[in-house]
Design an enzyme around this catalytic site. Structure first.
Site, PDB file in Angstrom:
ATOM      1  N   ASP A  96      34.160  46.006  43.167  1.00  0.00           N
ATOM      2  CA  ASP A  96      34.806  45.140  42.172  1.00  0.00           C
ATOM      3  C   ASP A  96      36.171  44.634  42.658  1.00  0.00           C
ATOM      4  O   ASP A  96      37.206  45.069  42.184  1.00  0.00           O
ATOM      5  CB  ASP A  96      34.948  45.927  40.855  1.00  0.00           C
ATOM      6  CG  ASP A  96      35.316  45.037  39.682  1.00  0.00           C
ATOM      7  OD1 ASP A  96      35.699  43.871  39.897  1.00  0.00           O
ATOM      8  OD2 ASP A  96      35.232  45.521  38.535  1.00  0.00           O
ATOM      9  N   SER A 116      43.131  47.403  35.343  1.00  0.00           N
ATOM     10  CA  SER A 116      42.167  46.834  36.265  1.00  0.00           C
ATOM     11  C   SER A 116      42.913  46.082  37.344  1.00  0.00           C
ATOM     12  O   SER A 116      43.829  45.311  37.044  1.00  0.00           O
ATOM     13  CB  SER A 116      41.240  45.873  35.546  1.00  0.00           C
ATOM     14  OG  SER A 116      40.158  46.581  35.060  1.00  0.00           O
ATOM     15  N   HIS A 147      36.238  41.354  38.440  1.00  0.00           N
ATOM     16  CA  HIS A 147      36.126  41.037  37.011  1.00  0.00           C
ATOM     17  C   HIS A 147      37.423  40.456  36.449  1.00  0.00           C
ATOM     18  O   HIS A 147      37.406  39.814  35.407  1.00  0.00           O
ATOM     19  CB  HIS A 147      35.604  42.228  36.197  1.00  0.00           C
ATOM     20  CG  HIS A 147      36.606  43.288  35.863  1.00  0.00           C
ATOM     21  ND1 HIS A 147      36.705  44.475  36.549  1.00  0.00           N
ATOM     22  CD2 HIS A 147      37.547  43.350  34.888  1.00  0.00           C
ATOM     23  CE1 HIS A 147      37.655  45.217  36.013  1.00  0.00           C
ATOM     24  NE2 HIS A 147      38.187  44.564  35.008  1.00  0.00           N
TER      25      HIS A 147
END
Ligand code: ARG
Ligand code: GLU
Length: 726
Positions: A221, A652, A85
């Site tokens: 991810d 992230s 992402h």
């Protein structure tokens, strides 16, 4: 249980819940504040191995990715790991309906196949200095907010000038503890960062928005990039002659995986938190701001979703936009839920009562909390209007935010004539291309109609410009804005790239007069002026007072609660957080295990589904149990795990690191009930979510057949080594 024993027991629990996992610590202060605790929790390396400016240390493998995510080096050839992402914008920009990297994934076979990404940066922290005393020189308690800021700004400029930097270095000075401390970060920025590999979205985004912020999770991810440098290993603009970057340090990847209770550390660039707010601020989040933002985004998402389900090209066009809007929409819902569930406001009120009780009778902090409460009341309507404006005009309706770009061009012309215009033009054209690539005027028109109606109906009349009020438009009190918005779009000369470029290619004076006479431009510009005068100016006036008092409150808390260990709020600077692999109980009688497996991926599979579809290869590999060396002891393939590390947006892509300094996973999310950790960390339910490193290796090697990338890494078995030594 004997009485004294139970007291000891309670003490231990209290100690554990007070410290376990909470805090985002500065890497250069770990030795002073955290090393002892980290070692007691199982860490085998030293604070010096984590941060050292004189030799390669862990920090040299941690890279700020594009300024919004974290990434880490995992090979001696500049191979960079981050989240799918985080690289989504790049993956999307290389995708077309015929060559859809989002859908099919992408794996570069050789360095020549790696895809360049204009504008993408990779930033290293070279060293960090405490510059507090110089930054606060001449600052006294009696200064107003404006006076204080102007002295500090001057000091910061002077500090910046003392740094002798290379052309590729920057120095960035940031306030900590709401401006009670200042640190300078010297950084090196690499500008040639190429896409190396990405799994298909059926892995990298598996579960999409339904599973986002949720545990149990089954998303792979991750994505791979590579930093390229000039021949001297220094930063260079993109060139096909650049070579893979040679890092000072990269993370070995552990093949041994994790068990409940294992020490974990997450190293990265958390964006922003607000740990030291008063109860009045939390009430405002809970009662005013979150509900408003949630309902605006819900409306906007509903409209996009309707169109995306009808058409594949629209789905690609709006994918990144939708994901961005959906992400915080869902986060705010979880945050409000968590704050309510843990009685965060009551907890803050108790803490404040304790604070107040501890103050000396003549303390300068006596009225601080009541002053703050009053300021939050004053700012409430402006804060609401501010969120409405920025959510609707700047974030959810695209045409109005594009008008803001044109406005900068007009301003440049009006200020600096043709030269100003021409200097700005290329940037505006780049922006224009990006804008129309992901724009559909029918969708945007529907969004504008519905959201404008919300704006007018939900806000106090004094926050609605005259030219948007129904009576001034000759409309009935409840009439829909359909026709009005339709006319605006019809008359607008900027609903397609072709039209826009036709105007931008005119001579500067003609272009500017065409822009200024466009009705959509006039509406957006008028709205922006109104906003500045009636909303943001009064809002900022109160906010300045508020921030000054908040800074004082943070300082006061540190003085009053001497026994507490304080850590600064996240501010996009490099931090270390540590905890343990740990499940949790989200509600009565429900317990979550800390690890998920490939079996769970298959359980969630829904053929042809928008979020839970799988490619045939996944099903084949699962059926054959073809896990290679990546399964755990029980023969199952781990996918994700959770731990009590205190993370937030910006973390992230941060590495999850084991006791020995090896990569064990990749941080990408938090559990829903725990997203309130930005305001109210609670060790019982706040967990971060990581992809297991072995799942990443398995996808690269077995699923994608890109084993050459795994060969580039250094795989280690820290647990086995330890045993065989005994
Ligand atoms: N919640 C994660 C974060 O804040 C992941 C977001 C991307 N995934 C998504 N489905 N939108 O960034
Ligand atoms: N997904 C988040 C990010 O992009 C991390 C999750 C969080 O907010 O903790 O940084």
């Amino acid at each position: 249980m004997p009485r004294f024993l139970s007291i000891v027991f309670i003490f231990i629990i209290a100690y554990n819940t007070a410290f376990a996992g909470e805090g985002m610590w500065l890497p250069q202060l770990l030795k002073l504040l955290n090393e002892k605790e980290m070692k007691s929790m199982g860490m085998k390396i030293s604070a010096d191995d984590i941060y050292n400016v004189n030799k390669g240390s862990l920090k040299d493998a941690i890279v700020h990715f594009g300024g919004f995510c974290t990434s880490e080096l995992i090979s001696s050839n500049g191979l960079l790991l981050t989240n799918h992402h985080c690289g989504y914008g790049q993956i999307q920009s290389h995708s077309t309906v015929e060559n859809n990297l989002i859908k099919n994934g992408f794996w570069a076979k050789t360095h020549q196949d790696e895809l360049p990404n204009a504008g993408l940066t990779a930033t290293f922290i070279d060293y960090i200095d405490d510059v507090t005393s110089k930054a606060l020189l001449g600052v006294t308690p009696t200064l107003t907010a404006a006076e204080r800021q102007s002295i500090i700004d001057k000091n910061l400029t002077a500090i910046r000038e003392t740094y002798k930097l290379e052309s590729y270095q920057n120095v960035m000075i940031r306030p900590f503890f709401d401006g009670n401390q200042y640190f300078a970060f010297v950084t090196t920025v690499y500008k040639d960062v190429r896409l190396v590999g990405a799994p298909p979205e059926s892995i990298g985004k598996y579960g999409s928005d339904t599973d986002n912020w949720v545990w149990p999770r089954h998303t792979g991810d991750f994505a791979l990039f590579r930093i390229y440098a000039g021949k001297d290993n220094k930063p260079a603009e993109y060139s096909k002659d650049n070579v893979p970057f040679k890092p000072k340090h990269f993370l070995p990847v552990s093949m041994d995986g994790v068990s409940e209770g294992d020490f974990t550390m997450v190293f990265g660039f958390p964006g922003g938190t607000n740990q030291y707010l008063p109860a009045s601020a939390v009430t405002q989040v809970l009662e005013t701001l979150n509900p408003a933002k949630i309902s605006i985004r819900e409306t906007s998402l509903g409209i996009m979703d309707k169109y995306m389900r009808q058409d594949e090209a629209t789905k690609i066009k709006y994918a990144a936009k939708y994901a961005t809007i959906a992400n915080y929409w869902k986060k705010w819902i979880g945050e409000s839920m968590g704050l309510q569930q843990t009685n965060a406001v009551d907890k803050k009120l108790k803490y404040e009562a304790d604070f107040q009780k501890r103050l000396a009778p003549d303390s300068p902090y006596k009225n601080l909390l009541s002053d703050l409460g009053k300021l939050y009341k004053d700012i409430d309507p402006y804060a609401l209007a501010n969120d409405y404006y920025s959510e609707i005009v700047l974030r959810n309706v695209d045409i109005t935010s594009y008008m803001g770009v044109l406005r900068r061009l007009v301003n440049a012309y009006e200020k600096n004539g043709e030269k100003g215009y021409n200097d700005m033009l290329q940037r505006v054209k780049d922006n224009t291309a990006g804008f129309y690539k992901d724009f559909d005027s029918q969708i945007d028109q529907e969004k504008m109609t519905v959201l404008l109606t919300m704006y007018v109906e939900k806000l106090d009349k004094k926050f609605v410009p005259d030219f948007l009020q129904r009576e001034n438009l000759g409309m009935n009190t409840a009439e829909s804005y359909d026709q009005m918005v339709k006319d605006q779009f019809q008359l607008c000369s900027f609903t397609s790239e072709k039209e826009a470029l036709a105007i931008l290619n005119l001579s500067p004076d003609k272009a500017v007069s065409a822009i200024k006479s466009d009705p959509m431009y006039a509406l957006a510009a008028g709205w922006a002026d109104f906003y500045s005068k009636e909303i943001s100016t009064p809002y900022n006036n109160i906010k300045r007072e508020l921030d000054l008092k908040l800074a004082l409150y943070t300082k006061a808390q540190m003085e009053v609660f001497k026994e507490k260990r304080f850590y600064p709020d996240a501010n996009s600077t490099m931090r270390v957080t540590y905890g343990k692999v740990n499940g949790y109980q989200p509600k009565d009688a429900v317990t979550y295990n800390p690890v998920t497996y490939l079996d769970g991926v298959i359980e969630k599979y829904i053929p042809e589904d928008y979020e839970f579809d799988l490619q045939p290869r996944m099903l084949e590999l699962y059926k054959a149990k073809d896990y290679g060396p990546y399964a755990d002891k029980t023969g199952k393939l781990p996918v994700c795990f959770i731990g009590s590390n205190h993370t937030t947006g910006g973390n992230s892509g941060s590495p999850a690191i084991d006791a020995h300094g090896n990569l064990i996973g990749l941080n990408f999310d938090r559990v829903w009930e725990g997203t309130m950790s930005d305001i109210n960390y609670d060790a019982n339910i706040c967990r971060n979510i990581m992809v297991d490193a072995r799942y990443i290796l398995w996808v690269i090697d077995k699923y994608a057949g890109a084993g050459h990338l795994v060969k580039e890494m250094k795989l280690v078995n820290p647990k086995k080594v330890k045993k065989s030594k005994k």
